[in-house]
Design a protein around this motif. Structure first.
Motif, PDB file in Angstrom:
ATOM      1  N   PRO A   3       0.829  -1.208   0.000  1.00  0.00           N
ATOM      2  CA  PRO A   3       0.000   0.000   0.000  1.00  0.00           C
ATOM      3  C   PRO A   3       0.861   1.254   0.000  1.00  0.00           C
ATOM      4  CG  PRO A   3       0.104  -0.949   2.198  1.00  0.00           C
ATOM      5  CD  PRO A   3       0.767  -1.938   1.278  1.00  0.00           C
ATOM      6  N   PRO A   4       0.279   2.408  -0.318  1.00  0.00           N
ATOM      7  CA  PRO A   4       1.035   3.662  -0.235  1.00  0.00           C
ATOM      8  C   PRO A   4       1.591   3.854   1.177  1.00  0.00           C
ATOM      9  CG  PRO A   4      -1.052   4.000  -1.354  1.00  0.00           C
ATOM     10  CD  PRO A   4      -1.100   2.616  -0.782  1.00  0.00           C
ATOM     11  N   ILE A   5       2.747   4.480   1.253  1.00  0.00           N
ATOM     12  CA  ILE A   5       3.365   4.725   2.554  1.00  0.00           C
ATOM     13  C   ILE A   5       2.628   5.863   3.256  1.00  0.00           C
ATOM     14  CG2 ILE A   5       5.457   5.479   3.741  1.00  0.00           C
ATOM     15  CD1 ILE A   5       5.513   2.598   2.621  1.00  0.00           C
ATOM     16  N   ALA A   6       2.124   5.580   4.464  1.00  0.00           N
ATOM     17  CA  ALA A   6       1.372   6.572   5.234  1.00  0.00           C
ATOM     18  C   ALA A   6       2.164   7.100   6.424  1.00  0.00           C
ATOM     19  CB  ALA A   6       0.061   5.956   5.730  1.00  0.00           C
ATOM     20  N   LEU A   7       3.257   6.426   6.787  1.00  0.00           N
ATOM     21  CA  LEU A   7       4.087   6.828   7.922  1.00  0.00           C
ATOM     22  C   LEU A   7       5.540   6.506   7.618  1.00  0.00           C
ATOM     23  CD1 LEU A   7       4.703   7.596  10.934  1.00  0.00           C
ATOM     24  CD2 LEU A   7       4.146   5.206  11.504  1.00  0.00           C
ATOM     25  N   VAL A   8       6.420   7.483   7.842  1.00  0.00           N
ATOM     26  CA  VAL A   8       7.866   7.275   7.723  1.00  0.00           C
ATOM     27  C   VAL A   8       8.485   7.477   9.100  1.00  0.00           C
ATOM     28  CG1 VAL A   8      10.025   8.093   6.700  1.00  0.00           C
ATOM     29  CG2 VAL A   8       7.929   8.046   5.325  1.00  0.00           C
ATOM     30  N   VAL A   9       9.296   6.513   9.524  1.00  0.00           N
ATOM     31  CA  VAL A   9      10.024   6.618  10.788  1.00  0.00           C
ATOM     32  C   VAL A   9      11.517   6.533  10.471  1.00  0.00           C
ATOM     33  CG1 VAL A   9      10.404   5.676  13.087  1.00  0.00           C
ATOM     34  CG2 VAL A   9       8.127   5.523  12.043  1.00  0.00           C
ATOM     35  N   SER A  10      12.258   7.544  10.889  1.00  0.00           N
ATOM     36  CA  SER A  10      13.682   7.608  10.564  1.00  0.00           C
ATOM     37  C   SER A  10      14.558   7.553  11.808  1.00  0.00           C
ATOM     38  CB  SER A  10      13.991   8.900   9.797  1.00  0.00           C
ATOM     39  OG  SER A  10      15.389   9.012   9.538  1.00  0.00           O
ATOM     40  N   ASP A  11      15.677   6.864  11.674  1.00  0.00           N
ATOM     41  CA  ASP A  11      16.774   6.966  12.620  1.00  0.00           C
ATOM     42  C   ASP A  11      17.374   8.371  12.508  1.00  0.00           C
ATOM     43  OD1 ASP A  11      19.058   6.171  14.260  1.00  0.00           O
ATOM     44  OD2 ASP A  11      20.170   6.025  12.375  1.00  0.00           O
ATOM     45  N   VAL A  12      18.232   8.728  13.453  1.00  0.00           N
ATOM     46  CA  VAL A  12      18.820  10.072  13.456  1.00  0.00           C
ATOM     47  C   VAL A  12      20.289  10.045  13.024  1.00  0.00           C
ATOM     48  CG1 VAL A  12      19.389  12.094  14.872  1.00  0.00           C
ATOM     49  CG2 VAL A  12      17.196  10.923  15.181  1.00  0.00           C
ATOM     50  N   ASP A  13      21.171   9.564  13.881  1.00  0.00           N
ATOM     51  CA  ASP A  13      22.609   9.603  13.590  1.00  0.00           C
ATOM     52  C   ASP A  13      22.984   8.577  12.526  1.00  0.00           C
ATOM     53  OD1 ASP A  13      23.676  11.547  15.710  1.00  0.00           O
ATOM     54  OD2 ASP A  13      22.428  10.173  16.865  1.00  0.00           O
ATOM     55  N   GLY A  14      23.708   9.033  11.518  1.00  0.00           N
ATOM     56  CA  GLY A  14      24.079   8.159  10.417  1.00  0.00           C
ATOM     57  C   GLY A  14      22.995   8.035   9.378  1.00  0.00           C
ATOM     58  N   THR A  15      21.854   8.667   9.620  1.00  0.00           N
ATOM     59  CA  THR A  15      20.713   8.579   8.707  1.00  0.00           C
ATOM     60  C   THR A  15      20.190   9.975   8.383  1.00  0.00           C
ATOM     61  OG1 THR A  15      20.086   6.415   9.606  1.00  0.00           O
ATOM     62  CG2 THR A  15      18.387   7.621   8.395  1.00  0.00           C
ATOM     63  N   LEU A  16      19.537  10.580   9.338  1.00  0.00           N
ATOM     64  CA  LEU A  16      18.960  11.903   9.141  1.00  0.00           C
ATOM     65  C   LEU A  16      20.030  12.989   9.160  1.00  0.00           C
ATOM     66  CD1 LEU A  16      16.277  13.487   8.889  1.00  0.00           C
ATOM     67  CD2 LEU A  16      16.199  13.537  11.383  1.00  0.00           C
ATOM     68  N   LEU A  17      21.059  12.776   9.983  1.00  0.00           N
ATOM     69  CA  LEU A  17      22.131  13.754  10.132  1.00  0.00           C
ATOM     70  C   LEU A  17      23.398  13.294   9.418  1.00  0.00           C
ATOM     71  CD1 LEU A  17      21.819  14.608  13.941  1.00  0.00           C
ATOM     72  CD2 LEU A  17      20.702  15.743  12.004  1.00  0.00           C
ATOM     73  N   THR A  18      24.208  14.252   9.000  1.00  0.00           N
ATOM     74  CA  THR A  18      25.503  13.938   8.399  1.00  0.00           C
ATOM     75  C   THR A  18      26.491  13.532   9.493  1.00  0.00           C
ATOM     76  OG1 THR A  18      26.282  16.227   8.564  1.00  0.00           O
ATOM     77  CG2 THR A  18      25.096  15.616   6.554  1.00  0.00           C
ATOM     78  N   ALA A  45       2.417  16.238   1.777  1.00  0.00           N
ATOM     79  CA  ALA A  45       1.771  15.136   1.064  1.00  0.00           C
ATOM     80  C   ALA A  45       0.820  14.351   1.963  1.00  0.00           C
ATOM     81  CB  ALA A  45       2.833  14.200   0.491  1.00  0.00           C
ATOM     82  N   GLY A  46       0.753  14.726   3.237  1.00  0.00           N
ATOM     83  CA  GLY A  46      -0.129  14.034   4.161  1.00  0.00           C
ATOM     84  C   GLY A  46       0.435  12.747   4.712  1.00  0.00           C
ATOM     85  N   THR A  47       1.745  12.563   4.595  1.00  0.00           N
ATOM     86  CA  THR A  47       2.412  11.372   5.114  1.00  0.00           C
ATOM     87  C   THR A  47       2.987  11.687   6.490  1.00  0.00           C
ATOM     88  OG1 THR A  47       3.014  10.691   2.869  1.00  0.00           O
ATOM     89  CG2 THR A  47       4.212   9.650   4.685  1.00  0.00           C
ATOM     90  N   ALA A  48       2.632  10.899   7.487  1.00  0.00           N
ATOM     91  CA  ALA A  48       3.097  11.138   8.854  1.00  0.00           C
ATOM     92  C   ALA A  48       4.603  10.866   8.947  1.00  0.00           C
ATOM     93  CB  ALA A  48       2.332  10.250   9.828  1.00  0.00           C
ATOM     94  N   PHE A  49       5.253  11.569   9.865  1.00  0.00           N
ATOM     95  CA  PHE A  49       6.708  11.433  10.001  1.00  0.00           C
ATOM     96  C   PHE A  49       7.130  11.616  11.449  1.00  0.00           C
ATOM     97  CE2 PHE A  49      10.929  13.562  10.150  1.00  0.00           C
ATOM     98  CZ  PHE A  49      11.690  12.486   9.707  1.00  0.00           C
ATOM     99  N   THR A  50       8.030  10.755  11.893  1.00  0.00           N
ATOM    100  CA  THR A  50       8.649  10.931  13.207  1.00  0.00           C
ATOM    101  C   THR A  50      10.013  10.263  13.228  1.00  0.00           C
ATOM    102  OG1 THR A  50       8.283  10.843  15.596  1.00  0.00           O
ATOM    103  CG2 THR A  50       7.654   8.885  14.329  1.00  0.00           C
ATOM    104  N   ILE A  51      10.695  10.339  14.368  1.00  0.00           N
ATOM    105  CA  ILE A  51      12.064   9.830  14.476  1.00  0.00           C
ATOM    106  C   ILE A  51      12.222   8.958  15.714  1.00  0.00           C
ATOM    107  CG2 ILE A  51      13.159  11.703  13.187  1.00  0.00           C
ATOM    108  CD1 ILE A  51      13.757  13.129  15.813  1.00  0.00           C
ATOM    109  N   THR A  52      13.158   8.031  15.634  1.00  0.00           N
ATOM    110  CA  THR A  52      13.552   7.227  16.781  1.00  0.00           C
ATOM    111  C   THR A  52      15.068   7.096  16.768  1.00  0.00           C
ATOM    112  OG1 THR A  52      13.250   5.120  17.934  1.00  0.00           O
ATOM    113  CG2 THR A  52      13.235   5.048  15.534  1.00  0.00           C
TER     114      THR A  52
END
Length: 270
Positions: free
Chosen positions: A2-17, A36-43
């Motif tokens: 299905p279409p992606i409705a939620l993105v969860v990202s790591d921080v160090d080594g991923t979101l940050l340089t 785009a209406g896609t939920a987003f958070t970080i862990t």
């Protein structure tokens, strides 16, 4: 899928340089997700205090998952759910780390504690979480409030051996996993980035098949295993990449933004 409705990202080594910078493209990618209406958070393995500075530029309104997802906190860093390391397990973890001679840190919900202010990675952590440690002589008074214990060392192979010994010593009483080649994290049992992703999807009423996760280290594998789409960073090890469905470019080459571009493009295709 299905279409992606939620993105969860790591921080160090991923979101940050590598130098702990949030690039303009990464910031813009998060903005476009929201639009785009896609939920987003970080862990992250970071403590809650080390995630606060990302909330505003990334327009995060959902809870975030510090301490490898073993805690869930609102964007203002108020705990929603908090699990602590059992005191006996925390004591045993300290014994193992002492045996291996690595530098030891203990994190409570809002405090970073160390006995060694001159440890090799203290400057790195100060820069990363934008906070200073509290220097103590004895961890004992804080063991009952431990959210995370960290062993850090420049001897990466030593830390791999320490991880194996730690898992044997702790069994199912706590989780031991490397969040960086130089950090071994000990966190509460039964909680990891996968349980954080699952809880967030449930909160939003989103099936796990509609969740995308992005990460680079061993502690990200738990969320790769539960999400419909898992994306490893180009700077991840081959072992970690093996758990992911897709691989993006490195964190030095806008890997996070490129992953978001791919997600939004796929969603637009329907």
């Amino acid at each position: 899928m299905p279409p992606i409705a939620l993105v969860v990202s790591d921080v160090d080594g991923t979101l940050l340089t590598r130098d702990k910078t949030l690039t303009d493209r990464a910031r813009d990618a998060a903005r476009r997700l929201h639009e785009a209406g896609t939920a987003f958070t970080i862990t992250s393995s970071r403590p809650a205090i080390g995630m606060r500075f990302l909330v505003e530029p990334l327009q995060i309104s959902l809870p975030v998952g510090p301490f490898n997802g073993s805690s869930i906190v609102d964007p203002d860093m108020t705990p929603v759910e908090q699990t602590l390391i059992p005191t006996r397990a925390a004591q045993r973890a300290l014994e193992v780390l002492n045996q291996f001679g690595v530098d030891i840190w203990l994190f409570t919900n809002d405090t970073w504690l160390t006995r060694n202010p001159d440890g090799d990675y203290v400057p790195n952590e100060k820069r990363a979480i934008r906070a200073d440690p509290t220097i103590i002589e004895d961890f004992s008074p804080y063991l009952s409030n431990a959210c995370k214990i960290v062993g850090s060392s420049r001897d990466f192979e030593l830390l791999v051996r320490c991880e194996g010994a730690m898992r044997e010593a702790l069994g199912d009483q706590a989780l031991a996993v490397r969040s960086q080649s130089y950090y071994l994290d000990i966190t509460p049992p039964g909680r990891d980035k996968g349980t954080f992703v699952t809880a967030t999807a449930k909160r939003l009423g989103i099936p796990l098949a509609a969740v995308a996760t992005i990460g680079d280290m061993h502690n990200d594998v738990a969320m790769f295993k539960v999400s419909g789409l898992s994306i490893a960073m180009g700077n991840a090890s081959d072992e970690v990449k093996g758990y992911a469905k897709e691989v993006t470019t490195s964190n030095e080459d806008e890997g996070f933004a490129n992953a978001i571009d791919a997600i939004l493009s796929q969603n637009a295709k329907g």
